[in-house]
Structures are given as C-alpha cells and as structure tokens.
Design an enzyme around this catalytic site. Structure first.
Site, short mmCIF file in Angstrom:
data_model
loop_
_atom_site.label_atom_id
_atom_site.label_comp_id
_atom_site.label_asym_id
_atom_site.label_seq_id
_atom_site.Cartn_x
_atom_site.Cartn_y
_atom_site.Cartn_z
N GLU A 1 -1.49 -24.34 -58.90
CA GLU A 1 -2.65 -23.46 -59.07
C GLU A 1 -2.16 -22.04 -59.33
O GLU A 1 -1.04 -21.70 -58.95
CB GLU A 1 -3.49 -23.45 -57.78
CG GLU A 1 -4.09 -24.79 -57.45
CD GLU A 1 -4.82 -24.77 -56.12
OE1 GLU A 1 -5.06 -23.69 -55.55
OE2 GLU A 1 -5.13 -25.86 -55.63
N CYS B 1 13.01 24.21 -40.79
CA CYS B 1 13.26 25.41 -39.98
C CYS B 1 14.43 26.24 -40.49
O CYS B 1 14.68 27.33 -39.98
CB CYS B 1 13.51 25.02 -38.52
SG CYS B 1 15.08 24.19 -38.28
N CYS C 1 12.87 22.76 -33.80
CA CYS C 1 12.38 22.57 -35.18
C CYS C 1 10.97 21.98 -35.15
O CYS C 1 10.73 20.98 -34.45
CB CYS C 1 13.32 21.65 -35.95
SG CYS C 1 12.76 21.30 -37.62
N CYS D 1 19.17 17.88 -38.61
CA CYS D 1 18.83 19.23 -38.19
C CYS D 1 19.01 19.23 -36.68
O CYS D 1 18.42 18.41 -35.98
CB CYS D 1 17.38 19.56 -38.56
SG CYS D 1 16.74 20.98 -37.67
N LYS E 1 -1.93 -18.21 -58.45
CA LYS E 1 -2.08 -17.43 -57.22
C LYS E 1 -2.85 -16.16 -57.58
O LYS E 1 -2.33 -15.25 -58.22
CB LYS E 1 -0.71 -17.09 -56.64
CG LYS E 1 -0.82 -16.43 -55.29
CD LYS E 1 0.51 -16.42 -54.58
CE LYS E 1 0.37 -15.95 -53.15
NZ LYS E 1 -0.24 -14.63 -53.00
N ASP F 1 -4.71 -12.72 -57.39
CA ASP F 1 -4.43 -11.50 -56.65
C ASP F 1 -5.73 -10.85 -56.21
O ASP F 1 -6.24 -9.92 -56.83
CB ASP F 1 -3.62 -10.55 -57.55
CG ASP F 1 -2.69 -9.70 -56.73
OD1 ASP F 1 -2.67 -9.86 -55.50
OD2 ASP F 1 -2.00 -8.86 -57.34
N TYR G 1 -10.46 -22.58 -53.80
CA TYR G 1 -9.30 -23.46 -53.92
C TYR G 1 -8.94 -24.25 -52.67
O TYR G 1 -7.90 -24.91 -52.62
CB TYR G 1 -8.07 -22.65 -54.35
CG TYR G 1 -7.83 -21.39 -53.55
CD1 TYR G 1 -7.53 -21.44 -52.20
CD2 TYR G 1 -7.91 -20.14 -54.15
CE1 TYR G 1 -7.30 -20.30 -51.47
CE2 TYR G 1 -7.69 -18.98 -53.43
CZ TYR G 1 -7.38 -19.07 -52.08
OH TYR G 1 -7.17 -17.94 -51.35
N LYS H 1 6.36 -16.59 -56.37
CA LYS H 1 5.95 -15.26 -56.83
C LYS H 1 6.70 -14.93 -58.11
O LYS H 1 7.92 -15.11 -58.19
CB LYS H 1 6.29 -14.21 -55.76
CG LYS H 1 5.58 -14.42 -54.43
CD LYS H 1 4.12 -14.04 -54.46
CE LYS H 1 3.85 -12.60 -54.22
NZ LYS H 1 3.78 -12.14 -52.87
N CYS I 1 18.04 22.91 -42.96
CA CYS I 1 16.84 22.12 -42.69
C CYS I 1 15.67 22.63 -43.54
O CYS I 1 15.39 23.84 -43.53
CB CYS I 1 16.48 22.21 -41.21
SG CYS I 1 14.87 21.46 -40.85
S1 IVH Z 1 -4.05 -21.73 -50.59
C1 IVH Z 1 -3.60 -23.23 -46.38
N1 IVH Z 1 -4.36 -21.22 -53.13
O1 IVH Z 1 -2.49 -16.30 -51.33
C2 IVH Z 1 -3.86 -22.80 -47.78
N2 IVH Z 1 -4.02 -19.38 -51.67
O2 IVH Z 1 -0.02 -16.15 -49.69
C3 IVH Z 1 -3.91 -21.35 -47.91
N3 IVH Z 1 -4.10 -17.20 -52.78
O3 IVH Z 1 -3.97 -16.02 -48.16
C4 IVH Z 1 -4.15 -20.72 -49.19
N4 IVH Z 1 -4.49 -17.95 -54.80
O4 IVH Z 1 -5.34 -15.24 -50.21
C5 IVH Z 1 -4.15 -20.70 -51.92
N5 IVH Z 1 -4.69 -20.92 -55.41
C6 IVH Z 1 -4.49 -20.41 -54.20
C7 IVH Z 1 -4.38 -19.02 -53.99
C8 IVH Z 1 -4.13 -18.54 -52.70
C9 IVH Z 1 -4.32 -16.87 -54.06
C10 IVH Z 1 -3.84 -16.23 -51.71
C11 IVH Z 1 -4.64 -16.43 -50.45
C12 IVH Z 1 -3.63 -16.66 -49.37
C13 IVH Z 1 -2.40 -16.08 -49.96
C14 IVH Z 1 -1.19 -16.79 -49.39
#
Ligand code: IVH
Length: 667
Positions: free
Chosen positions: A110, A404, A424, A419, A112, A114, A219, A307, A401
């Site tokens: 999936e 002072c 001071c 310092c 991730k 932000d 999700y 990441k 410094c």
């Molecule tokens: S699953 C137990 N799926 O990433 C399952 N998290 O580092 C927990 N996040 O706190 C989360 N996209 O805020 C999951 N597709 C995704 C996500 C996701 C973003 C965030 C979420 C979580 C954090 C974890």
C-alpha cells in the site's frame, strides 16, 4: 408531519449518494445545480423542523459545530505505528523472519500516505465518532471535523457496527490553493500537506475544517474476524463496499520481487500523485498469519513501512551563528537560505562544534547539500566545492561568548568551547529548566536541550513565554527535529500543566528553600496561592517545619513586585493556583516515579494498574530506560525484565504490587 420526516430521509439519501459518487468514486451522477437544489430543500426543512435534523445530515458537511475543547477518547484496540525500513535488505529480512516462523506469506503493498491516522466508529451503519491516534492508547475526539470530510460516509452501505482506520490527508492542490489564500491575507504559509491536515483537523470550529477540504484513504480494519474476513485484501474490499475510500493502488503480491517492483513503480509515480506519500507499507495478507505473528509493544510483527530515501537538496550556507547552552557550551549553527526538504522548510542546521566544520571544510557562502528524512533533524552533508566562486569566506571560530563577551575556553582533549562566566545571562535558563522539570510543572517534551534551543532562539526568555509557545507553532514545526506530532504533544503538555495542583507551581517558582516536600506542606496548609502570599513571616512560622529563614524567604518573595507581576501573568494565562490534593491521591511509593508494567499480573489488567499508578501521581510508560524507577514484573515478562535487571532498576513482583495496592485500599 410524517411526510416531512420521510422527505428529509429521502433527501439525505440522495445527497449522500451524490457525495459518494462524486467524492469517493469520482463519478458524478447529478449536476451541481441539482445537488444544490436538494441541499437547499433539506436546509429549509431542517430549519423548520429541527427535531428531524441529524448531526450527520449532508447539510452539516459545511461545518457549523464548534467545540470548546478536545475530549480524550480511549482506543479499544491500541493504534500502533509501523517499524520503518530503509532498504531492500531490511525488506528481505522481514520476509525471512516471517518465513522462519513457518509461513508462506503473500503481502499487500500500500502507499504510505503522509497524513495523520484516524479511527472511525459506526453503529448500525451510522457514523458516531472519529478520533485521532494520540499516543496510540488515547486519542482526541474529532467527530465534529470528520463530519465535514466528504469522503467519510455518514451512513454505510450496510447497517454494520464497525471501526475502521485510515489516514486523513490534504491533497497537494488543496494545500497550494490554501497557501495562495493565506499569502493574500499575509498569513504564514503552511509547510506541507501533513502539517496542514493535522492543523485543520485540530480546529475547534468545524467550519474551518470544512473549508480545508480534507480527504481520506481507509486502510485498516481492527476487528476483521467479526465480519468473517480472512485476508487483509478482503478487508480492504469489504471496506470499499461499505462506502469508504480505499486506495486503488493497493496490490496483492506474492514475493519480494513484486514488492520491489511496487516500490519502484510508486517511487517513480510519487511526484505525479495528487497527494503526498512517504513510502510503501507492506502487510502480511493472511489474517491468521497476522494473528500468529502478533505484536511487539509498539508495532505489529506483520507489517513494515518502507520509507523512500531521504531527499538531498542544495542551498547556500549564508552564515554560521553561535548559541550558548546552560552549561556555557557553544554550538555553531548553519544559517541556510530557506529550502524545502521533504516537504518542510529548513533554515538552520546544527554544526555541532568547530572540528565538525573544519572537517567538512565549510566556508560561508558555500553551496551545501542538506539531507533530511521525515521528522529527522536536517544535516549539512557537504560543501559543493566545485560551485565556489572565490567570494566565500573562511570559517573562523569565535573566541568570545556571543551573549556576555567573556573569553571562551576549550578543555583539553574536548571538542567543545565553553563560556566560563557563571553570571552569563545564557545561564538564566537554569530557572526556566527547573520550572518545567519533572518534580515541578512536569512538562513532558521540554527537556534541557530543547529549553536551551528555545531560549537561544528567543522563544522562551521568561516563565510566561512558556505558555505563549503556541504563537511560535509554525516556527517550531519548521525547526529541526520538531515534527508536527511532537509540537502538538508539546503544546498539549504545556496546556495540561496549567491544571497542576498548587504544590507543583510553588516548587517550580524556585523560592529559596522550598523543595517539593515543603511545597506540598504549604499547598495543603494554605490551599491557594493568594492565601499563602498574604501571610506574614510570623504567621508562616506558626506552621510546623517552617523555620524563620524559610518564612522570611517566602514573605520576601511575595513582597517583591517582580514576583507579584509574574504571578499575576500566570493567573491571567489560566494556571491553577489551588491545591487539588483531594483529587490526586498520595503514595510516596508511587508519586513522581516512572513505572513500566510488563508480563501478566493475575489480579488486575495492565490498563487498570497503570490508571491506579497515575491516580497516585506515578508515570506509567511502555519502555524500560535508565529513567525508569520501577519495573512491575508479571508472568512471562521477557526482555523488559532482563533490561531492568541489567540497569539495576527496582523490580516489584506481583506480590509486592498486591501489597502496595492493598495498603492503598485499591484491591
Ligand atoms: S497501517 C497496525 N497503512 O503510517 C496497522 N498505516 O508508521 C497500522 N500510514 O500510524 C497502520 N499509510 O498513520 C498503515 N497504508 C497505510 C498507511 C499507514 C500511512 C501511517 C499511519 C501509521 C503510520 C505508521
């Protein structure tokens, strides 16, 4: 009358369906004019017959509900985060670990997102609450704002009672528009989509949140077995069928190669998405397998977050400035031409000490590369020497410094300059550090180094400034290492400290001779600060344990106009000035100590133990460190007990805990 109610229901249905088709499926079924016509009809009816107007009505999508504070909500199942991994090897190690447990896993990949995670609850298909993650155990009720998010269904397509979790986010285009509007109004720009979403969802007035045009990707289904679901991918499908917005990018994959292909694909596509992502989440698909793999205290063992690599960008090192710490230590800091790295503006980066700068050969005016990963502190990687023009200036370490002016000293074999002037002004910070410290106002997140930083940056020069830190919110978010979440937590901790009982404030003020015990005695005796402040030296001396010197100190403190002014300001800021002793129970064995509960205690659940410890002023936490005072060890305690023993931390077994609780009448 009955007809009215029916018509309201009918209109609600039409409008919700239209919302769903438009926002979730991206497939409009009625025109904007038709939508407006139905909405107006509903508004008129609801105004005339408010008894039929539901809080979940489509008319409430524009907001209107205002709350006066955020109420805490406990998550029935903790909202965990995910362990981060940064490369292919770590992904392979994750897969191998699972295979070693005897499984042949398939995975779901999936994006991730932000944003910030949210938990949504429905009763019989009707939306009831939305909550933030908070610390994972207790979040905040954001129901009023969630109602304004068009992709969150107010009624599900089946009348099930369910909790789902996902991410609230702000799309890139929305942020751009919002920042354009803010610029016109001379308001500071919002740094990135995540900060903007977090700020929007924390609005008391849901009208503001409604204008922010937030969105969701759902999700996670915390109780899949309740719905006869066997795999995570099925759970995603099920949530989609219920009407949630589920990301079409989610993909079921069979092996590492397919995981890597997914990562590669979305690393490329990342820039073209309409929302920010910072990686890829990889989850074991089979739910039985998930259950067998289980959880650590912080993470599931069946999922990881890959990441994307830290972004490196170039900018100009315009200056090197120096700050002075509480101990007199001098730190050089890079002043950078502001540059956006990983979605937030970087203007400063620590350069640690003279040697660090010399080793990197930095010159003022250099083009340097900056690296930052997520919320991590930005660092100067190197100078791009090939970009030098000859106008760069050599770096010269200061000898005096900056606060002072006294000469700096470098101790033999050490890298730092100091310092040495005890007077001071940089050292005034001592009193401020005491004010926020654990036995005083106990503001979590304001450790010594952070106080030094805030002092040097001019954010906190006096005690009242601590309570004005909110006005530097945007600056804090931009600052190195202070992510949005940590800023929220910090501001909450500051706000919460206003409700401390009087003895904490008395101790925090640093009146000569008032330790925490005396502070408690005074608070108990006089009940509120005005009463104490009105007492003469002679009256104070009447109290057992208060001698003439202490009595004089107290009387002089309150006679001083500067101090009177300070107390006045703190009162205006809303700090509690009364003794709340009846509410916080007493136990020397517990109060002020940090506890970790591990393993199973037979006579009581962990939550209850922790809540009793908190009632007596103890601080339960989940990980053992040198700061832990007591580790409570139940059956099958494991690594935390080992660590506690290694660190020589006091250990209470079940019997000891029982006897402490029994003495307090808690069992
Ligand atoms: S699953 C137990 N799926 O990433 C399952 N998290 O580092 C927990 N996040 O706190 C989360 N996209 O805020 C999951 N597709 C995704 C996500 C996701 C973003 C965030 C979420 C979580 C954090 C974890």
């Amino acid at each position: 009358m009955e007809n009215v109610q029916e018509r309201i229901q009918e209109l609600t249905k039409i409008l919700e369906e239209a919302n769903y088709n438009y926002y979730v499926l991206d497939n409009p079924t009625i025109t904007d004019q038709e939508f407006d016509k139905y909405l107006r009809e509903l508004e008129v009816l609801e105004e005339k017959y408010p008894e039929y107007a539901s809080l979940n009505s489509p008319t409430k999508r524009v907001g209107g509900q205002v709350i006066d504070k955020f109420v805490k909500l406990r998550h029935q199942i903790p909202m965990l985060s995910l362990p981060d991994v940064f490369n292919e090897d770590e992904i392979r190690a994750f897969d191998e670990r699972i295979r070693k447990s005897g499984f042949e896993p398939q995975y779901v990949c999936e994006l991730k997102i932000d944003g910030l995670s949210v938990s949504l609850h429905y009763d019989d298909g009707v939306f009831v609450t939305g909550a933030t993650r908070g610390d994972g155990v207790v979040g905040e009720d954001i129901t009023h704002n969630v109602r304004t998010i068009k992709t969150v269904p107010m009624r599900l397509r089946k009348p099930v009672s369910i909790e789902v979790r996902g991410e609230i986010y702000m799309g890139r285009e929305t942020l751009a528009k919002l920042n354009y509007e803010r610029e016109q109004l001379h308001l500071p720009k919002l740094q990135n989509c995540r900060n903007a979403a977090a700020g929007s969802i924390r609005q008391l007035d849901s009208k503001v949140a409604a204008q922010r045009n937030l969105d969701t990707w759902i999700y996670h289904l915390p109780n899949p077995l309740d719905y006869g679901i066997k795999t995570h991918f099925e759970a995603l499908e099920y949530m989609k069928k219920l009407g949630f917005k589920v990301n079409p990018a989610n993909r079921l994959v069979k092996n590492i190669d397919e995981i890597l292909a997914f990562i590669h694909e979305y690393h490329e596509k990342r820039a073209t998405l309409s929302y920010d992502i910072d990686g890829v989440v990889i989850k074991v698909n089979d739910l039985q397998m998930q259950q067998a793999l289980g959880y650590t205290s912080k993470y599931p063992r069946w999922a990881i977050a890959y990441k994307f690599p830290a972004e490196e960008v170039l900018t100009k090192l315009t200056d090197i400035i120096f700050t002075v710490g509480r101990t007199g230590r001098i730190t050089p800091n890079a002043v950078l031409e502001p540059v956006i790295v990983m979605g937030s503006t970087v203007k400063r980066a620590t350069l640690h000490n003279e040697d660090y700068i010399v080793e990197k050969g930095l010159k003022i005016g250099d083009i340097v590369s900056i690296r930052k990963a997520g919320d991590v502190i930005p660092e100067v990687v190197e100078a791009k020497t090939e970009r030098r023009t000859g106008s760069e200036k050599d770096f010269v370490m200061i000898t005096k410094c900056p606060i002072c002016g006294s000469p700096l000293q470098k101790k033999p074999n050490q890298v730092d300059h100091y310092c040495m002037n005890e007077e001071c002004p940089a050292r005034h910070i001592e009193g401020l550090i005491h004010f926020v410290s654990r036995h005083a106002m106990n503001i979590d997140g304001l450790g010594e180094r952070i106080m030094e930083d805030f002092f040097n940056l001019g954010f906190i020069k006096s005690i009242p400034d601590i309570y004005h830190l909110e006005s530097h919110r945007e600056d804090l978010i931009e600052l190195e290492g202070y992510g949005n979440k940590s800023v929220d937590n910090l501001l909450d901790a500051i706000e919460n400290s206003k409700r401390n009982s009087l003895e904490r404030l008395l101790f925090a003020l640093g009146i000569g001779g008032i330790g925490d015990k005396t502070a408690l005695l005074l608070a108990r005796t006089f009940k509120n600060l005005d009463n104490l402040a009105s007492k003469t030296k002679e009256e104070l001396q009447q109290i057992k344990d208060i001698g003439p010197i202490l009595a004089q100190n107290i009387a002089s403190y309150f006679a001083d106009e500067k101090n009177q002014d300070l107390i006045h300001q703190l009162k205006d800021l809303g700090l509690n000035m009364s003794y709340l002793g009846e509410e916080i129970k007493e136990s020397d064995l517990i109060s002020g100590k940090r506890f970790v509960v591990t393993g199973t205690i037979s006579f009581m659940g962990r939550d209850e133990i922790e809540s009793i410890l908190s009632n007596y002023g103890g601080h339960p936490s989940s990980s053992v460190s040198s700061k832990t005072d007591v580790v409570i060890v139940g059956e099958k305690a494991g690594s935390k007990e080992t660590k506690a023993r290694e660190l020589g931390i006091e250990i209470w077994d079940e019997e000891k805990l029982y006897s402490v609780f029994k003495d307090l009448g808690e069992v």
